[in-house]
Design a protein around this motif. Structure first.
Motif, short mmCIF file in Angstrom:
data_model
loop_
_atom_site.label_atom_id
_atom_site.label_comp_id
_atom_site.label_asym_id
_atom_site.label_seq_id
_atom_site.Cartn_x
_atom_site.Cartn_y
_atom_site.Cartn_z
N VAL A 94 56.48 24.22 48.94
CA VAL A 94 55.40 23.40 49.52
C VAL A 94 55.73 22.99 50.95
O VAL A 94 54.87 23.05 51.84
N VAL A 95 56.97 22.59 51.19
CA VAL A 95 57.37 22.20 52.55
C VAL A 95 57.29 23.39 53.49
O VAL A 95 56.75 23.29 54.61
N MET A 96 57.81 24.55 53.06
CA MET A 96 57.77 25.74 53.90
C MET A 96 56.33 26.17 54.17
O MET A 96 55.99 26.57 55.30
N ALA A 97 55.49 26.09 53.14
CA ALA A 97 54.08 26.47 53.31
C ALA A 97 53.39 25.59 54.33
O ALA A 97 52.60 26.06 55.17
N THR A 98 53.70 24.30 54.31
CA THR A 98 53.10 23.36 55.26
C THR A 98 53.57 23.65 56.68
O THR A 98 52.78 23.67 57.63
N VAL A 99 54.88 23.89 56.83
CA VAL A 99 55.44 24.19 58.16
C VAL A 99 54.83 25.47 58.71
O VAL A 99 54.46 25.56 59.89
N LEU A 108 40.59 16.36 46.83
CA LEU A 108 41.00 15.21 47.64
C LEU A 108 40.06 15.04 48.83
O LEU A 108 39.72 16.00 49.51
N GLN A 109 39.65 13.81 49.07
CA GLN A 109 38.75 13.52 50.18
C GLN A 109 39.51 13.03 51.41
O GLN A 109 38.99 13.07 52.52
N SER A 110 40.72 12.50 51.22
CA SER A 110 41.48 11.96 52.34
C SER A 110 42.11 13.09 53.15
O SER A 110 42.33 14.18 52.63
N PRO A 111 42.40 12.84 54.44
CA PRO A 111 43.03 13.87 55.25
C PRO A 111 44.42 14.20 54.72
O PRO A 111 45.11 13.34 54.20
N GLY A 112 44.81 15.42 54.85
CA GLY A 112 46.13 15.82 54.34
C GLY A 112 46.41 17.27 54.63
O GLY A 112 45.84 17.85 55.54
N ALA A 113 47.28 17.85 53.84
CA ALA A 113 47.68 19.23 54.06
C ALA A 113 46.50 20.18 53.90
O ALA A 113 45.54 19.91 53.17
N SER A 114 46.58 21.29 54.61
CA SER A 114 45.51 22.29 54.56
C SER A 114 45.34 22.80 53.14
O SER A 114 46.27 22.86 52.35
N ARG A 115 44.09 23.20 52.84
CA ARG A 115 43.81 23.72 51.49
C ARG A 115 44.41 25.10 51.25
O ARG A 115 44.38 25.59 50.12
N SER A 116 44.93 25.71 52.28
CA SER A 116 45.60 27.01 52.11
C SER A 116 47.06 26.85 51.71
O SER A 116 47.70 27.82 51.29
N VAL A 117 47.58 25.62 51.80
CA VAL A 117 48.99 25.38 51.50
C VAL A 117 49.35 25.75 50.06
O VAL A 117 50.39 26.38 49.82
N PRO A 118 48.55 25.38 49.04
CA PRO A 118 48.92 25.75 47.66
C PRO A 118 49.10 27.25 47.47
O PRO A 118 50.04 27.68 46.80
N VAL A 129 53.00 31.81 46.76
CA VAL A 129 53.59 33.09 47.19
C VAL A 129 55.07 32.92 47.49
O VAL A 129 55.88 33.83 47.23
N ILE A 130 55.46 31.78 48.01
CA ILE A 130 56.88 31.52 48.31
C ILE A 130 57.66 31.18 47.04
O ILE A 130 58.80 31.62 46.86
N ALA A 131 57.05 30.40 46.14
CA ALA A 131 57.75 29.94 44.95
C ALA A 131 58.11 31.08 43.99
O ALA A 131 59.20 31.09 43.41
N LEU A 172 52.97 33.96 35.35
CA LEU A 172 51.82 33.24 34.81
C LEU A 172 51.96 31.74 35.08
O LEU A 172 50.99 31.07 35.46
N THR A 173 53.17 31.22 34.89
CA THR A 173 53.42 29.80 35.15
C THR A 173 53.14 29.45 36.61
O THR A 173 52.46 28.46 36.91
N VAL A 174 53.66 30.25 37.53
CA VAL A 174 53.44 30.00 38.96
C VAL A 174 51.96 30.08 39.30
O VAL A 174 51.45 29.27 40.10
N SER A 175 51.25 31.02 38.69
CA SER A 175 49.81 31.15 38.95
C SER A 175 49.05 29.91 38.52
O SER A 175 48.17 29.41 39.24
N VAL A 176 49.39 29.40 37.33
CA VAL A 176 48.71 28.21 36.81
C VAL A 176 49.03 26.99 37.69
O VAL A 176 48.13 26.21 38.03
N VAL A 177 50.29 26.84 38.08
CA VAL A 177 50.67 25.71 38.94
C VAL A 177 49.96 25.81 40.28
O VAL A 177 49.48 24.81 40.83
N THR A 178 49.86 27.01 40.82
CA THR A 178 49.16 27.21 42.10
C THR A 178 47.69 26.81 41.97
O THR A 178 47.13 26.15 42.87
N LEU A 179 47.06 27.17 40.88
CA LEU A 179 45.66 26.80 40.65
C LEU A 179 45.51 25.29 40.53
O LEU A 179 44.53 24.71 41.03
#
Length: 227
Positions: free
Chosen positions: A32-37, A106-116, A121-123, A90-97
């Motif tokens: 998640v950290v790498m994806a955000t960076v 989420l309505q508040s500002p935050g990480a991009s929706r592409s981050v998950p 893909v990294i996990a 399968l586990t990673v796919s479900v967690v990603t979803l």
């Protein structure tokens, strides 16, 4: 009897979570950290950092829950097998979803929706690489076993669990040499590098040929075999 008690302990230990759960949780935080960076091409602002931390914690909780439900921490899969790879994917796919659903709601500002998606893909390779490393380490440690030469009677779930437990213990009193199974279709099947050497009718020959010290019975009932 002592043998039944030992088998019970082996079954119980094979169902206990191991270091994979800790590694998987750590991997999701890193992912998640790498994806955000990567998404923000550097260190994001404080709002995004807070959202990233929250998303990482959600990913860890989701991985533990989904992984437990899919039995990847309960000895259901042979380590490093194709079935385990599918279970992890399968586990990673479900967690990603789950992460994607959280971000889209989420309505508040935050990480991009592409981050998950990027995090998933990294996990996945991180989780699989650790399992591959574990499997290679077990295969190398097999040659260091100097205990009693053990033939496992039964190449089903119980037999696989017993083999897993023996391979986990570098100081095991047993040194597995292979399996015997009454299912003729399993002959020459390889399980974690150990071959099914024959059926029950071959047992007497194998005891002499393979210099077997002990036969570990891993089936509920053995018929037509004289030991």
């Amino acid at each position: 009897t002592p043998s039944r008690n030992r088998l019970g302990r082996i079954r119980a230990l094979s169902r206990q979570p191991d270091t994979r759960l800790t590694w998987d949780s750590f991997s999701w935080v890193v992912a998640v950290v790498m994806a955000t960076v990567l998404r923000y091409e550097g260190l994001p602002d404080q709002n995004v950092q807070g959202a990233t931390l929250a998303l990482a914690l959600i990913a860890v909780v989701a991985q533990v829950i989904v992984g437990t439900l899919l039995h990847i921490y309960r000895g259901r899969y042979l380590p490093g097998s194709f079935d385990e790879v599918l279970g992890v994917a399968l586990t990673v796919s479900v967690v990603t979803l789950i992460l994607a659903a959280v971000r889209f709601t989420l309505q508040s500002p935050g990480a991009s929706r592409s981050v998950p998606l990027i995090a998933g893909v990294i996990a996945l390779p991180l989780l699989l690489a650790f399992r591959y490393t574990q499997r290679r380490a077990r295969e190398r440690s097999t040659n260091s076993h100097t205990g009693k030469r053990a033939l496992i009677y039964g190449a089903g779930d119980t037999g696989v669990q017993i083999l897993q437990q023996v391979l986990r213990q570098t100081d095991s009193e047993f040194s597995p040499i292979g399996f015997v199974d009454d299912d003729e279709s399993k002959r020459n099947l390889r399980i974690a590098g150990f071959r099914v050497l024959g059926t029950g009718s071959d047992l007497e020959r194998l005891l002499v040929q393979e210099e077997v010290d002990v036969v570990v019975v891993a089936i509920a009932q053995v018929d037509g075999v004289s030991l």
